[in-house]
Design an enzyme around this catalytic site. Structure first.
Site, PDB file in Angstrom:
ATOM      1  N   GLU A  45       0.839  -1.226   0.000  1.00 51.20           N
ATOM      2  CA  GLU A  45       0.000   0.000   0.000  1.00 51.20           C
ATOM      3  C   GLU A  45       0.865   1.264   0.000  1.00 51.20           C
ATOM      4  O   GLU A  45       0.549   2.267   0.639  1.00 51.20           O
ATOM      5  CB  GLU A  45      -1.013  -0.028   1.136  1.00 51.20           C
ATOM      6  CG  GLU A  45      -2.069  -1.089   0.827  1.00 51.20           C
ATOM      7  CD  GLU A  45      -3.288  -1.049   1.709  1.00 51.20           C
ATOM      8  OE1 GLU A  45      -3.740   0.066   2.021  1.00 51.20           O
ATOM      9  OE2 GLU A  45      -3.790  -2.126   2.053  1.00 51.20           O
ATOM     10  N   GLY A  46       1.959   1.171  -0.754  1.00 48.59           N
ATOM     11  CA  GLY A  46       2.885   2.292  -0.887  1.00 48.59           C
ATOM     12  C   GLY A  46       4.068   2.105   0.038  1.00 48.59           C
ATOM     13  O   GLY A  46       3.896   2.086   1.261  1.00 48.59           O
TER      14      GLY A  46
END
Ligand code: CAA
Length: 422
Positions: A365-366
């Site tokens: 998620e990044g």
């Protein structure tokens, strides 16, 4: 900002803790070893309505709250951080519908997710497009009859195979920079949609992470998210703003789970005739672990509350929470293994699993490098608003802030879109 945890959210937290103690922690080692999904826990999670905590009541959920989601994820992750993501990824897959779906799409899909009848997954990353989420290759081509054909493959689809509903991002206009991408809703069992390689992972082994293949998948226009093409990149970013506090909550849960075990061990383990918790070096480790975990917890709650209030600074807050909490989880889990000494290195005890599970938190998620970039970009924008401080800044620096904004060098890591905007 004020931060009060609503009664409803505290009730979710209590329910999640009971389920975690009964159905998650006792089964964590089994499903980690087998690399199998913990359906026993999901069955009860669904029965108790937990999957509805992040979905609004009007779509079959309960309170549609990111803070409730975070409290639930924290409890589940404290028992088994792999199961924490198995739960949280349903929110990641559902948020595109919430932020960008048409009323019909929300009414069709969200109640099925809220009730636990169907699980959800999010397909953004590809082999050659991870941090550069705009660099996708998967294609969605519009047909003459208004339907779409999806072609390409996705990598690292968490929940892939067990999920029934997939929000899939694909290029629909390769000539455009800002409206290049659209999202589609793809259901399991659709012709041409198959699950590929299942990854053999270092941690979070109870949740499948797979490749997903879209081999000429025919989709109706009703499956185009929001009913309009070109909004996909924005929807993916808005989704991540809402979902990153959930990853951060998973990290807080993992950190607390590892810390709790380390505290108990340190009190029981005797060396030199005393419990090791009486030695100042161990005390310092435990004190730092607890302080960092508590700091992360409140950063996460603040980000989640900001997301619930749809505050404009949610992007920065979500990135800060994700970055700080996940770095904390890795550090706390590492120190917990240290407290456990030789026992910590063995797979006989859950502490090694906390260590293995925590690493991915800094990546998915990044990556935390991307979070820092997002935070810094926001700081740069905020700095340009602080004109009341100009009088206190050396005059010579004023050249750097011309009428057009900030000067960028080629290695500033800032995209052309950003340069144009500035
Ligand atoms: N909300 C709304 N819009 C946003 C936004 C946000 N938070 N962030 C950017 N945008 C908009 C911009 O305003 C811009 O719009 P215009 O073109 O209209 O000006 C557009 O999106 C492009 O923005 P940028 O120029 O900032 O885009 P970029 O190419 O520089 O990328 C990035 C920005 C932050 C690096 C982004 O690519 C990013 O977040 N990358 C990480 C992706 C990621 O988290 N991947 C993980 C996927 S999930 C996973 O891990 C698997 C799993 O299953 C768990």
């Amino acid at each position: 900002m004020s931060l009060e945890i609503p009664e409803k959210a505290l009730q979710w937290q209590k329910k999640a803790r009971e389920i975690a103690d009964k159905y998650v922690r006792p089964l964590a080692q089994k499903y980690d070893r087998l690399q199998e999904y913990n359906w026993e826990a999901t069955k009860i999670v669904a029965q108790e309505g937990l999957l509805g905590c992040f979905i609004p009541e009007e779509y079959g959920g309960a309170d549609g709250s990111v803070l409730s989601l975070c409290l639930v994820v924290e409890e589940l992750a404290k028992a088994d951080s792999g199961y924490g993501v198995a739960f949280a990824v349903n929110a990641l897959g559902s948020f595109p519908l919430l932020v960008g779906g048409t009323e019909e799409q929300k009414k069709k899909y969200l109640p099925q997710i809220a009730s636990g009848e169907k699980l959800c997954a999010f397909c953004l990353s590809e082999k050659f497009a991870g941090s550069d989420a705009g660099g996708l290759k998967c294609r969605g081509e519009e047909n003459d009859d208004g339907s779409w054909t999806l072609k390409g493959e996705k990598k690292w689809t968490t929940n892939g195979g067990v999920a029934d509903i997939y929000t899939v991002f694909a290029v629909t206009d390769p000539t455009s920079r800002s409206r290049r991408i659209s999202a589609f809703i793809v259901e399991k069992g659709t012709d041409g949609f198959t699950i590929g390689k299942s990854e053999d992972k270092m941690g979070i082994r109870c949740v499948p992470v797979v490749e997903t293949h879209f081999d000429g998948v025919k989709l109706s226009n009703d499956q185009l998210l929001g009913g309009r093409a070109g909004l996909g990149f924005k929807h993916s970013m808005m989704t991540l703003d809402l979902a990153r506090p959930g990853v951060a909550a998973q990290a807080v849960g993992a950190a607390q789970g590892a810390l709790d075990l380390a505290m108990v061990y340190a009190n029981r383990r005797r060396q030199f005739g005393k419990p090791i918790s009486s030695f100042q070096m161990v005390q310092a480790l435990l004190a730092d672990m607890a302080t960092q975990t508590e700091a992360a917890r409140w950063l996460v709650y603040a980000a989640a509350a900001a997301a619930d209030r749809r505050e404009p600074n949610v992007t920065k807050r979500a990135a800060m929470a994700k970055c700080f909490a996940t770095d904390t989880a890795v550090k706390v889990a590492t120190d917990a293994v240290q407290v456990f000494g030789g026992y910590g290195f063995m797979e006989d005890y859950p502490i090694a699993k906390f260590y293995r599970d925590s690493k991915i938190l800094q990546i998915y998620e990044g990556t935390n490098q991307i979070q820092r970039l997002v935070i810094a970009r926001n700081l740069i924008k905020e700095a340009s608003q602080l004109t009341h401080l100009d009088a206190f800044i050396p005059e010579e620096t004023q050249d750097l802030y011309g009428a057009t904004g900030i000067e960028f060098s080629d290695d500033d890591n800032i995209t052309s879109t950003e340069k144009t905007r500035a």
